[in-house]
Design a protein around this motif. Structure first.
Motif, PDB file in Angstrom:
ATOM      1  N   ASN A  54      76.282  87.146 104.037  1.00 39.10           N
ATOM      2  CA  ASN A  54      76.490  85.726 104.296  1.00 39.10           C
ATOM      3  C   ASN A  54      77.982  85.468 104.529  1.00 39.10           C
ATOM      4  N   ASP A 115      80.159  76.938 104.028  1.00 40.49           N
ATOM      5  CA  ASP A 115      79.727  77.591 102.781  1.00 40.49           C
ATOM      6  C   ASP A 115      79.076  78.931 103.112  1.00 40.49           C
ATOM      7  N   ALA A 116      79.833  80.006 102.916  1.00 41.15           N
ATOM      8  CA  ALA A 116      79.311  81.358 103.187  1.00 41.15           C
ATOM      9  C   ALA A 116      79.440  82.206 101.922  1.00 41.15           C
ATOM     10  N   ILE A 117      78.996  81.620 100.811  1.00 39.68           N
ATOM     11  CA  ILE A 117      79.118  82.345  99.526  1.00 39.68           C
ATOM     12  C   ILE A 117      77.913  83.254  99.313  1.00 39.68           C
ATOM     13  N   PHE A 118      76.717  82.652  99.322  1.00 41.78           N
ATOM     14  CA  PHE A 118      75.481  83.445  99.200  1.00 41.78           C
ATOM     15  C   PHE A 118      74.490  83.007 100.254  1.00 41.78           C
ATOM     16  N   VAL A 147      75.846  78.200 105.565  1.00 44.48           N
ATOM     17  CA  VAL A 147      75.431  79.291 106.454  1.00 44.48           C
ATOM     18  C   VAL A 147      74.110  79.870 105.939  1.00 44.48           C
ATOM     19  N   VAL A 149      71.502  79.428 104.229  1.00 44.56           N
ATOM     20  CA  VAL A 149      70.911  78.572 103.182  1.00 44.56           C
ATOM     21  C   VAL A 149      72.067  78.038 102.341  1.00 44.56           C
ATOM     22  N   PRO A 150      71.879  76.919 101.626  1.00 42.25           N
ATOM     23  CA  PRO A 150      72.935  76.481 100.719  1.00 42.25           C
ATOM     24  C   PRO A 150      73.149  77.549  99.647  1.00 42.25           C
ATOM     25  N   SER A 151      74.389  77.928  99.409  1.00 44.21           N
ATOM     26  CA  SER A 151      74.623  79.018  98.455  1.00 44.21           C
ATOM     27  C   SER A 151      74.061  78.666  97.081  1.00 44.21           C
TER      28      SER A 151
HETATM   29  K   LIG Z   1      75.406  80.027 102.337  1.00 49.87           K
END
Ligand SMILES: [K+]
Ligand SMILES: NC(=O)C1=CN([C@@H]2O[C@H](COP(=O)(O)OP(=O)(O)OC[C@H]3O[C@@H](n4cnc5c(N)ncnc54)[C@H](OP(=O)(O)O)[C@@H]3O)[C@@H](O)[C@H]2O)[C@@H](O)CC1
Length: 456
Positions: A54, A115-118, A147, A149-151
């Motif tokens: 992600n 938001d590309a955390i998870f 990105v 899905v919401p992390s």
């Molecule tokens: K994400």
């Protein structure tokens, strides 16, 4: 689609194409396209990255966002990136980056947070330090674009975005309430990845729970080996190696001793015991391997089918003794080769006829061949692989046992057929790599756990 389906596609794509870097490029481009079309040029964009793919998508998006003022924000460090694709995205896009001590300032100065955390690799509610970062993002008042899905989704404590650019399809549970406006983007997963079974399908196999008790991982009965004991042994051993708890073999008095002395793990009964035993205590039954064609055997099968409410796999002689009408209305898969197909359905063994007959009778058909065709009448899947040695006796019995084993674990039946055919051909491939063409059916059966264990 659920997360397993997305991971399955990801894994099968990697198996075919080596890695998922091209998909990551498409994913990054899709995020960038949305952001640059939605917001004014030179907006201040902060891409907040975790450590998986992600994050790779987020980093990749930066390379397509030349019209924006972009910063890459790591929560850990670039060298914590865990996947080949994410590391490559970082190395090839050589962006300036920031680490956690700059987070507050960067959030404050940004207008848009990507938001590309998870993504779908999340395995529970976000742990620290991620949970604190997510709280800060949620309370920042900035525009948030997630990105894929919401992390943190679907667990409590996830990012609450204004927009989510999700790939391939909406994941189960995604709503405008949890994800903001949802933009679905096709990232170019080819049709063959969707249609052909592969290691990703093994993700559907349930792992035994630590507190599971006997029977929870599947119970099977085989009605087989009345004439040819070997077929029953092969099918039973294959089923056993899928990790089911109980394999019962109902066979003839003649073959009772042979089969029971072959493998200590099998429970062997005679077909007369079928009158007293409760066949419905089995999650799946396999009928046919090594049965023989005595007309009396047809009556035994018909009686069992009437009594039994679970999943039936019918193979080999069962397909010569029965007609499709006997199985209509049952949860059932048949596993014919071309000759058995013609005998059973009364039409030539073509893909078109497999679809037609499956639809007509509500039966899943696995038409075995160089490429196995699997259909329920609405969907078609394929399994390729294996090698020329698979013409040896026993590979069909092994496949029937594998599918019965998977069905007994209550995996969706068409998926169980995809997994069974995949393991069968993959076991043959591994044997060939080890031994050339000089391997036996026992070698193949012994490889079943290797194939499964590689992926679950
Ligand atoms: K994400
Ligand atoms: N579908 C497709 O075909 C394509 C998918 N693509 C993209 O890949 C994404 C999936 O990537 P992914 O599998 O690498 O996992 P991802 O979500 O980035 O995070 C995993 C990291 O998070 C961590 N972690 C997990 N849970 C945690 C927790 N509770 N609290 C804290 N940490 C936790 C975990 O660490 P671990 O727990 O293993 O130590 C691991 O490092 C997908 O959503 C899409 O964006 C595209 O690239 C193109 C093709």
């Amino acid at each position: 689609m659920d997360y397993i389906e997305a991971k399955r596609d990801d894994l099968n794509y990697s198996k075919t194409y080596g890695d998922t870097y091209n998909l990551m490029i498409n994913a990054g481009r899709a995020v960038a396209k949305f952001v640059s079309s939605k917001f004014k040029q030179h907006s201040k964009v902060l891409i907040v990255c975790g450590t998986g793919n992600n994050a790779g998508d987020g980093i990749m998006a930066s390379s397509f966002l030349n019209c924006m003022d972009v910063k890459i924000q790591f929560i850990k460090e670039p060298f914590d990136l865990k996947t080949y694709e994410a590391r490559r995205a970082f190395n090839e896009n050589n962006q300036k980056y920031f680490t956690i001590e700059d987070l507050d300032k960067n959030i404050q100065e940004s207008e848009i947070i990507i938001d590309a955390i998870f993504g779908i690799g999340i395995n529970g509610s976000p742990r620290e330090p991620y949970s604190s970062v997510i709280s800060k993002i949620n309370s920042s008042g900035k525009i948030i674009v997630s990105v894929d899905v919401p992390s943190g989704f679907p667990y409590p404590g996830s990012v609450k975005p204004d927009y989510t650019v999700t790939f391939t399809g909406i994941k189960d549970g995604m709503t405008s309430e949890t994800c903001g406006e949802i933009i679905v983007s096709d990232i170019g997963i080819p049709e063959n990845v969707i249609k052909y079974s592969g290691p990703g399908d093994l993700l559907y196999l349930p792992k035994p729970l630590p507190d599971s008790h006997k029977g929870m991982n599947g119970r099977i009965a085989l009605i087989s080996g009345f004439t040819y004991s070997g077929s029953a042994i092969i099918a039973a051993r294959a089923a056993y190696n899928t990790g089911v708890d109980l394999v019962r073999v109902y066979t003839s008095q003649n073959n009772y001793n042979i089969i029971s002395s072959y493998s200590a793990g099998l429970i062997v009964r005679t077909f007369n015991d079928l009158d007293n035993d409760d066949i419905n205590q089995n999650d799946a039954i396999l009928i046919g391997p090594g049965l023989g064609l005595s007309p009396g055997y047809r009556d035994i099968l018909i009686n069992i089918i009437k009594k039994y409410n679970g999943i039936i796999i019918a193979d080999a002689d069962a397909l010569k003794l029965l007609s499709p009408g006997h199985l209509e209305g049952k949860k059932c898969a048949v596993t014919p080769h071309a000759g058995e197909f013609k005998m059973f359905y009364g039409v030539d063994a073509t893909e078109e006829n497999a679809v037609k007959m499956s639809k007509k009778y509500g039966i899943i058909t696995v038409l075995k061949g160089k490429v196995d065709i699997i259909t329920d009448g609405d969907n078609i899947f394929y399994t390729s692989g294996g090698n020329a040695r698979m013409t040896m006796g026993g590979t069909g019995d092994m496949l029937a046992g594998l599918i019965a084993g998977m069905a007994a674990k209550h995996i969706n039946l068409i998926r169980a057929c995809m997994i069974g055919t995949y393991i069968n051909k993959e076991a043959a491939r591994i044997c060939y790599d080890d031994l050339g063409y000089y391997y036996s059916i026992d070698d193949m059966i012994n490889k079943i756990p290797y194939v499964i264990n590689n992926k679950i």
